[in-house]
Design a protein around this motif. Structure first.
Motif, PDB file in Angstrom:
ATOM      1  N   GLY A 243      42.270  34.375  39.076  1.00 39.96           N
ATOM      2  CA  GLY A 243      43.858  33.862  39.822  1.00 39.96           C
ATOM      3  C   GLY A 243      44.826  34.716  39.376  1.00 39.96           C
ATOM      4  N   ILE A 244      45.002  34.824  38.074  1.00 40.38           N
ATOM      5  CA  ILE A 244      45.988  35.660  37.269  1.00 40.38           C
ATOM      6  C   ILE A 244      45.980  36.964  37.874  1.00 40.38           C
ATOM      7  CG2 ILE A 244      45.266  36.041  35.089  1.00 40.38           C
ATOM      8  CD1 ILE A 244      48.264  34.411  34.811  1.00 40.38           C
ATOM      9  N   ALA A 245      44.677  37.585  37.798  1.00 39.72           N
ATOM     10  CA  ALA A 245      44.397  39.082  38.001  1.00 39.72           C
ATOM     11  C   ALA A 245      44.711  39.279  39.554  1.00 39.72           C
ATOM     12  CB  ALA A 245      43.283  39.421  37.850  1.00 39.72           C
ATOM     13  N   MET A 246      44.714  38.379  40.210  1.00 41.17           N
ATOM     14  CA  MET A 246      44.767  38.441  41.997  1.00 41.17           C
ATOM     15  C   MET A 246      46.409  38.514  42.247  1.00 41.17           C
ATOM     16  SD  MET A 246      41.562  36.598  43.607  1.00 41.17           S
ATOM     17  CE  MET A 246      42.174  36.443  45.261  1.00 41.17           C
ATOM     18  N   ALA A 247      46.969  37.485  41.448  1.00 40.37           N
ATOM     19  CA  ALA A 247      48.531  37.535  41.550  1.00 40.37           C
ATOM     20  C   ALA A 247      49.235  38.720  40.882  1.00 40.37           C
ATOM     21  CB  ALA A 247      49.077  36.439  40.807  1.00 40.37           C
ATOM     22  N   LYS A 248      48.467  39.440  39.992  1.00 40.49           N
ATOM     23  CA  LYS A 248      49.100  40.632  39.601  1.00 40.49           C
ATOM     24  C   LYS A 248      48.971  41.660  40.461  1.00 40.49           C
ATOM     25  CE  LYS A 248      50.514  43.245  36.001  1.00 40.49           C
ATOM     26  NZ  LYS A 248      51.894  43.169  35.357  1.00 40.49           N
ATOM     27  N   LEU A 249      47.796  41.825  41.204  1.00 42.71           N
ATOM     28  CA  LEU A 249      47.484  42.727  42.185  1.00 42.71           C
ATOM     29  C   LEU A 249      48.475  42.547  43.220  1.00 42.71           C
ATOM     30  CD1 LEU A 249      43.700  42.809  42.634  1.00 42.71           C
ATOM     31  CD2 LEU A 249      45.057  44.421  41.448  1.00 42.71           C
TER      32      LEU A 249
END
Ligand code: SF4
Length: 584
Positions: free
Chosen positions: A505-511
């Motif tokens: 989740g945190i990586a996708m929000a970062k993307l």
């Protein structure tokens, strides 16, 4: 299909007036689970960099978690997401109350709204029946009037309503979505996105029970909360949030006068204990929650000039801080009025208070004068001015129209070297927890995908709670949390797998933030926190830019992101099973 889900996402296109359902697979639900990861999936797939946050192509995404709607204390949470009109990046807010549970009881796991209705409408969901209804008569009405009108139309007092207030209609960039009149999806301007779509409300009534894999396990946890109330939830149960403000002041990190000070002599005049003693009518709770930490207050019109009604709740800590101590205000009656006004207009108390705090500091320094404000004196401690400004911001009148853009945009428009007093991360005003006194917030704000929010969370624990749909205040430890998730779904998930869900989740929000143009240079704290507090235990101990950079770098490395750019590495995306999103 696992329990805890219906495998049904409601899609709504307000431009065409069409509604339809999507049925993601069990595998998809297990990969994303709920909240942030789900929201990020739809934003990455459907919202390109050129989509305007307040344009019809933005998506407004309501997601429950698997636990939302289960008969368990804390299981009333849901998330709302969109490209934020306040920050331009990943927007997400969470709320408690009853609306998310009602959505699950209606047989849906989430709703995705796109397009823009020609005229004001509201969405009516009655179990499987979905209608887009005319809302012309609700436009311009306060939240309490809207709730009464929709319930009267439905002939059912138990209809649960999520709505954009007048602030959302007016596209105030930090407008909220108001649930049950006092449960707020507060951060990043989700109410403005709703208003931009001419969507006044989503009213839901559902009569299904969420399917549970292990009902006995869930019942046992619910009994544990009830039987250990004094041991685990005493303060929340009796006072809700805001009971520890005196402690924060003594420790020296209470936000005071736009974070210039960390102490306030008169804080006990407005803390939760005083609020309950003076104006408390009762404690109330969210769906299925025996902790019942929500204050309901009443102030007679003879004292306030206007009746403050219990249905609008009572000020929580974030509000007592943002429009109280951080503006130097210790007048409890004015704060009760302000809390009601924020909830009937639909304004985020943190961003409203912080934007006013920025303006008050500018006034203190002579940067803003009465020539700018239309004759208003923005003096610290003036509760009447606070209430005047809340009304002006919500309705975009005069100086309020200028403040309705948020502190960063207002500072950039004003110039005069005023940006240094805007206390925000990536455009989102910082929640009422000072990173100079709280390492947890130092580690959270710079890398939190939404910016200066304390509940969205860069940390695993807060994020996981939001994702599965459980309130942060419940004293469930990690073992209980995974037992709850497995008790609802039957997945047999391990701690490692759940941690991977958080990392995904945190990586996708970062993307998504990278797509929106943010870089590592934006992962920082505002200038105010690099200055020392003027008094108290933290006086003379500012954070340094180098210390903040170290914390950010550690976070990048720990999560498998590039040390310099903060971009999730290809091997990290592969490990998390989300390589496809890098180019989505
Ligand atoms: S602890 Fe309070 S905020 Fe959390 S679910 Fe229970 S009543 Fe709601």
């Amino acid at each position: 299909m696992a329990d805890g889900f219906w495998n049904r996402i409601l899609r709504v296109d307000l431009s065409s007036g069409k509604t339809w359902e999507e049925h993601p697979t069990d595998e998809f639900f297990r990969q994303h689970v709920g909240g942030r990861s789900f929201i990020a999936h739809y934003l990455l797939k459907e919202v390109s960099a050129d989509v305007e946050p307040l344009g019809p192509d933005n998506r407004l995404i309501f997601m429950a978690g698997p636990v939302t709607g289960a008969p368990l204390p804390g299981a009333g949470r849901h998330s709302v997401g969109a490209r934020s009109p306040l920050t331009g990046g990943f927007g997400e807010a969470e709320a408690g109350g009853f609306w998310g549970a009602e959505l699950k009881h209606a047989g849906y796991d989430g709703i995705i709204v796109q397009g823009k209705a020609e005229k004001p409408v509201y969405l009516w969901i009655d179990d499987a029946r979905v209608e887009i209804r005319d809302a012309a008569h609700l436009w311009g009405q306060r939240t309490g009037e809207v709730e009464d009108a929709i319930r009267a139309e439905a002939g059912d007092r138990l209809v649960r309503i999520a709505q954009a207030g007048v602030a959302g209609e007016k596209l105030v960039r930090y407008a909220v979505i108001v649930n049950d009149l006092n449960e707020i999806a507060g951060r990043t301007g989700m109410g403005a996105v709703m208003g931009s779509k001419n969507l006044k409300a989503i009213a839901v009534r559902g009569k299904k029970q969420v399917p549970l894999a292990d009902a006995k396990k869930i019942r046992d946890v619910a009994m544990w909360v009830r039987d250990t109330m004094d041991e685990n939830h005493y303060n929340f149960h009796h006072y809700g949030t805001g009971a520890a403000m005196m402690g924060k002041s003594l420790e020296g990190h209470l936000p005071v006068r736009n974070w210039q000070f960390g102490e306030m002599d008169t804080v006990e005049l407005i803390d939760a204990k005083t609020l309950k003693a003076e104006f408390g009518e009762k404690m109330d709770g969210c769906y299925a929650c025996s902790v019942r930490c929500k204050k309901r207050v009443r102030v007679d019109a003879s004292r306030a000039g206007i009746e403050v009604e219990p249905k609008y709740g009572g000020a929580e800590y974030e509000t007592l801080g943002a429009v109280g101590t951080n503006l130097g205000i210790d007048n409890l009656v004015e704060l009760c009025k302000a809390n009601q006004a924020l909830n009937w207009w639909g304004l985020d108390s943190v961003s409203t208070g912080s934007t006013i705090a920025w303006a008050m500091e500018c006034y203190q320094r002579g940067i803003i004068t009465k020539d700018d404000t239309g004759g208003l004196a923005l003096e610290w401690g003036d509760g009447q001015i606070l209430n005047t400004l809340i009304d002006m911001i919500a309705t975009r009148q005069g100086f309020g129209d200028f403040l309705a853009e948020g502190s960063l945009a207002a500072a950039r428009k004003l110039g005069r070297d005023s940006e240094q007093y805007a206390v925000h991360v990536r455009g989102l005003e910082v929640a009422m927890h000072d990173p100079r006194g709280m390492d947890r917030m130092l580690e959270n704000y710079p890398v939190n995908p939404t910016g200066g929010d304390h509940t969205g969370g860069a940390h695993a624990r807060t994020s996981i709670r939001n994702t599965i749909g459980v309130c942060q205040f419940l004293a469930y430890d990690d073992a209980m949390t995974i037992d709850i998730l497995n008790g609802v779904t039957g997945w047999g998930m391990t701690q490692d797998e759940l941690k991977t869900v958080f990392e995904r989740g945190i990586a996708m929000a970062k993307l998504f933030n990278l797509r929106c143009g943010f870089t590592a240079a934006d992962d920082k704290l505002p200038a105010r926190f690099l200055e020392p507090l003027k008094t108290g235990p933290f006086a003379g101990k500012p954070l340094t830019a180098e210390r903040v950079r170290e914390v950010v770098r550690d976070y990048y490395v720990t999560h498998g992101w590039d040390e310099a750019t903060g971009t999730p590495k290809p091997e990290t995306l592969s490990r998390l099973g989300i390589a496809e999103y890098a180019t989505a």
